[in-house]
Design a protein around this motif. Structure first.
Motif, short mmCIF file in Angstrom:
data_model
loop_
_atom_site.label_atom_id
_atom_site.label_comp_id
_atom_site.label_asym_id
_atom_site.label_seq_id
_atom_site.Cartn_x
_atom_site.Cartn_y
_atom_site.Cartn_z
N UNK A 1 1.67 2.85 5.17
CA UNK A 1 0.76 2.20 4.24
C UNK A 1 1.20 0.78 3.93
N UNK A 16 2.16 -6.15 -7.07
CA UNK A 16 0.81 -6.45 -6.60
C UNK A 16 0.43 -5.65 -5.36
N UNK A 17 1.39 -5.35 -4.51
CA UNK A 17 1.05 -4.69 -3.25
C UNK A 17 0.55 -3.27 -3.49
N UNK A 18 0.89 -2.69 -4.63
CA UNK A 18 0.46 -1.32 -4.86
C UNK A 18 -1.02 -1.24 -5.19
N UNK A 19 -1.56 -2.36 -5.64
CA UNK A 19 -2.94 -2.38 -6.07
C UNK A 19 -3.83 -2.86 -4.93
N UNK A 20 -4.69 -1.97 -4.42
CA UNK A 20 -5.56 -2.35 -3.32
C UNK A 20 -7.02 -2.37 -3.75
N UNK A 21 -7.26 -2.31 -5.04
CA UNK A 21 -8.64 -2.33 -5.52
C UNK A 21 -9.42 -1.15 -5.00
N UNK A 22 -10.66 -1.37 -4.63
CA UNK A 22 -11.52 -0.25 -4.25
C UNK A 22 -11.26 0.25 -2.82
N UNK A 23 -10.26 -0.27 -2.14
CA UNK A 23 -10.03 0.17 -0.76
C UNK A 23 -8.81 1.06 -0.69
N UNK A 24 -8.83 1.97 0.30
CA UNK A 24 -7.70 2.88 0.46
C UNK A 24 -6.52 2.16 1.09
N UNK A 28 -8.93 -0.73 5.60
CA UNK A 28 -10.25 -0.39 5.07
C UNK A 28 -10.96 -1.65 4.58
N UNK A 234 -19.73 4.29 -10.84
CA UNK A 234 -18.45 4.72 -10.25
C UNK A 234 -17.87 5.88 -11.04
N UNK A 291 -16.72 3.82 2.97
CA UNK A 291 -15.59 4.66 2.58
C UNK A 291 -14.89 4.15 1.32
N UNK A 292 -15.68 3.89 0.27
CA UNK A 292 -15.11 3.47 -1.00
C UNK A 292 -15.93 4.10 -2.11
N UNK A 293 -15.36 4.12 -3.32
CA UNK A 293 -16.11 4.66 -4.45
C UNK A 293 -16.94 3.58 -5.12
N UNK B 88 -17.14 11.89 -4.27
CA UNK B 88 -16.53 10.60 -3.92
C UNK B 88 -15.15 10.84 -3.32
N UNK B 91 -8.53 7.75 -3.37
CA UNK B 91 -7.10 7.88 -3.18
C UNK B 91 -6.49 8.22 -4.54
N UNK B 93 -4.26 6.66 -6.19
CA UNK B 93 -4.19 5.49 -7.07
C UNK B 93 -5.56 5.16 -7.68
N UNK B 94 -6.61 5.30 -6.88
CA UNK B 94 -7.95 5.02 -7.41
C UNK B 94 -8.31 6.00 -8.51
#
Lengths: 349, 258
Positions: A1, A16-24, A28, A234, A291-293, B88, B91, B93-94
């Motif tokens: 990952x 910061x790297x732990x946070x990928x926003x709405x992507x897995x 993605x 969401x 493939x996102x929420x 949905x 992950x 984290x999400x």
């Protein structure tokens, strides 16, 4: 990952790297951007192709525009219909927490047709004519929205919490309302029937564009509202319990969404009549490619996908096979097939 | 303090839960036990305002949970039910990020991200945080949900049978983590438990329910006794001194009670 994330965005801080926003993952995110770019290019390309195909004049010349303008209406209709259907379907599937049933399958459109038929049946074509056309259109839409919200809020209230039961009730309601409409239509005076049919059955090649000038702002306003509320969607997607826990007034939010959905479905139906599987097709493809929420990422992709599909079908059938009336049928055929494939592959609802 | 005042919930004409009145002190782990159908989950979901009582008043931390705006309650009390199904694909984290919704409205700040990381680390999910929930085992998924309500940063945490479907190892691990959340983070955690021995080992306070009413409540020392448990569970129970504290034996009741 971590390899994925560092490849796309070098970390500034470890956190910061732990946070990928709405992507897995970073890949993605890259894939989403590529898909979105490809869809925008395809939409623009197909629009340009449709405008200039068999147009003998020099591009962008005055005569070229004269021919193209006639095709613009179709393009606007396709854009509006796919806009309504994609937003309504995705929002509906989110608030009902499933990915099978759609507003169309649940009979939103049959309801619209039933209301139109009932008005002609009881008040006659003259009754329809005595009102100004705009007032009539708004009245019908308001009734459709009111009935849809009452009916589906009752259905979704948890009394029929089971998806299978709801699907069954929806299909029965849909075909029941269709049957009642047909019965009333057969009892109509032929002249009145003519008036009714003229306003009921549009299709993409021959849409009822009288009210396009009001349909578009209404759709834009409704779509804009859904966009503003997208973050609530969401959360609503996590179901009633979790969204209530997170401070959402779940029932009220579902009612708001159902109202917006009913408006969009009424607009789409007023333009081109029922499209049972178009919404399903767009939403299903959009979920699998994004493939996102995050609804702010799903909704535009769903719309663009629908636009590309419908405009390609329109182009092929109008200019290549010259079968323009079949556009709806072909798209429904593809949508119906995808619906079956999804059900067979999942093996459940 | 969680305060229930004459709370009643009716299911049809036959079943009635309540009237229940109790003051549950803040702090520590509170076990809610009782036989099937005693109304444990009903009471918990009413406190967590997922279910509206037919009569009575419920206050958590001073505010009426059914009258105060939902968003405000979401910053005071969080609730997690047994079954959580949604379509949905998220992950870890999400999912945990959604726990910050009452504060962020969906726009996560750096402070939110830190809270999310903290909750994930607290439940040992750091290595799994970019995995999808459907790629996890039952125990890991359960931990992810608990991390979500932990990230919600509420004083009160209500958990409905968090040990359901967990094996011995994962049950113990989960209870240890909840115990730590109470001790280190100062949360008040109310847990519906099926196994009286988990309640005995990890709770500071036990509430035993029976037939829709509170049968008895008190510290584990007051509740984990032959006479009390035998009455509440309607099964002969013998309390024995185990290596780590008192232990209720109720299997093969016929052969253990003379």
């Amino acid at each position: 990952m971590s390899a994925d994330t560092t490849a796309t965005a070098p970390p500034i801080r470890a956190e910061r790297t732990r946070d990928l926003g709405p992507y897995a993952s970073g890949s993605h995110r890259t894939r989403y951007r590529l898909v979105l770019a490809a869809l925008i290019v395809a939409s623009l390309g197909l629009t340009g192709l449709l405008l200039s195909w068999n147009n003998p004049f020099e591009i962008f010349s005055e005569r070229w525009w004269r021919i193209s303008t006639m095709r613009v209406t179709s393009i606007v209709v396709i854009a509006t219909v796919t806009f309504c259907q994609s937003l309504a379907t995705v929002a509906f599937q989110t608030v009902t927490n499933n990915r099978i049933i759609t507003p169309s399958i649940m009979g939103f459109e049959s309801l619209y047709i039933l209301i139109q038929t009932t008005i002609v049946f009881f008040f006659g074509a003259s009754g329809m004519v005595s009102l100004p056309p705009l007032a009539r259109f708004l009245l019908q839409t308001a009734m459709m929205v009111l009935f849809a919200v009452l009916l589906y809020a009752w259905l979704l209230s948890g009394r029929f919490g089971n998806l299978h039961v709801m699907l069954l009730v929806g299909i029965i309601l849909g075909s029941g309302m269709g049957a009642v409409s047909t019965l009333m239509q057969q009892m109509l005076d032929p002249n009145e029937f003519d008036v009714l049919v003229a306003r009921l059955f549009g299709n993409v090649g021959n849409a009822d564009t009288d009210f396009l000038w009001i349909v578009i702002p209404v759709c834009a306003a409704t779509g804009g509202t859904i966009w503003i509320l997208a973050r609530r969607l969401d959360v609503l997607a996590l179901g009633s319990d979790i969204s209530t826990n997170l401070g959402m007034a779940h029932k009220r939010q579902v009612m708001v969404m159902l109202t917006l959905i009913a408006i969009l479905m009424a607009m789409s139906t007023s333009l081109v009549g029922p499209m049972t599987f178009l919404g399903f097709l767009m939403a299903t493809l959009a979920y699998s490619v994004t493939d996102t929420y995050d609804h702010r990422r799903i909704l535009p992709v769903a719309w663009l996908l629908g636009y590309v599909i419908l405009i390609s079908a329109y182009f092929l059938l109008r200019h290549v096979f010259t079968l323009v009336d079949a556009v709806t049928i072909i798209v429904e055929l593809i949508g119906g097939l995808v619906f079956l494939i999804v059900i067979f592959r999942k093996g459940r609802l | 303090m969680i305060r229930l005042h004459d709370v009643v919930k009716r299911y049809g004409n036959q079943v009635e839960i309540g009237p229940i009145s109790i003051d549950i002190p803040a702090g520590g782990v509170i076990g809610l036990v009782g036989p099937n159908g005693a109304g444990k989950s009903t009471v918990l979901t009413m406190i967590g305002r997922l279910l509206t009582p037919d009569a009575g008043r419920i206050e958590v931390g001073g505010s009426d949970v059914h009258a105060t705006p939902s968003k405000q309650i979401a910053q005071t009390v969080s609730i997690l039910r047994q079954e959580n199904h949604f379509v949905t694909r998220l992950t870890v984290r999400q999912l945990v990020g959604f726990g910050r919704y009452p504060y962020s409205g969906g726009r996560l700040t750096q402070h939110d991200e830190d809270k999310i990381s903290e909750a994930i680390d607290f439940l040992d999910l750091t290595a799994l945080e970019q995995r999808f929930l459907d790629q996890l085992s039952g125990g890991q998924r359960q931990r992810a949900y608990v991390a979500m309500v932990l990230a919600q940063d509420t004083e009160y945490l209500l958990l409905d049978e968090p040990l359901n479907n967990l094996d011995a190892q994962h049950s113990v691990q989960m209870m240890e983590q909840l115990r730590r959340a109470a001790d280190e983070l100062g949360r008040t955690i109310v847990i519906v438990l099926h196994d009286i021995n988990f309640a005995a080992a990890y709770s500071d306070y036990i509430i035993a329910m029976e037939d829709g009413r509170i049968a008895v409540h008190g510290t584990p020392d007051e509740i984990i006794r032959d006479d009390v448990l035998t009455r509440v569970f309607r099964t002969p129970v013998t309390v024995v001194d185990g290596p780590t504290g008192r232990f209720a034996a109720y299997h093969r009741a016929g052969s253990t009670t003379p």
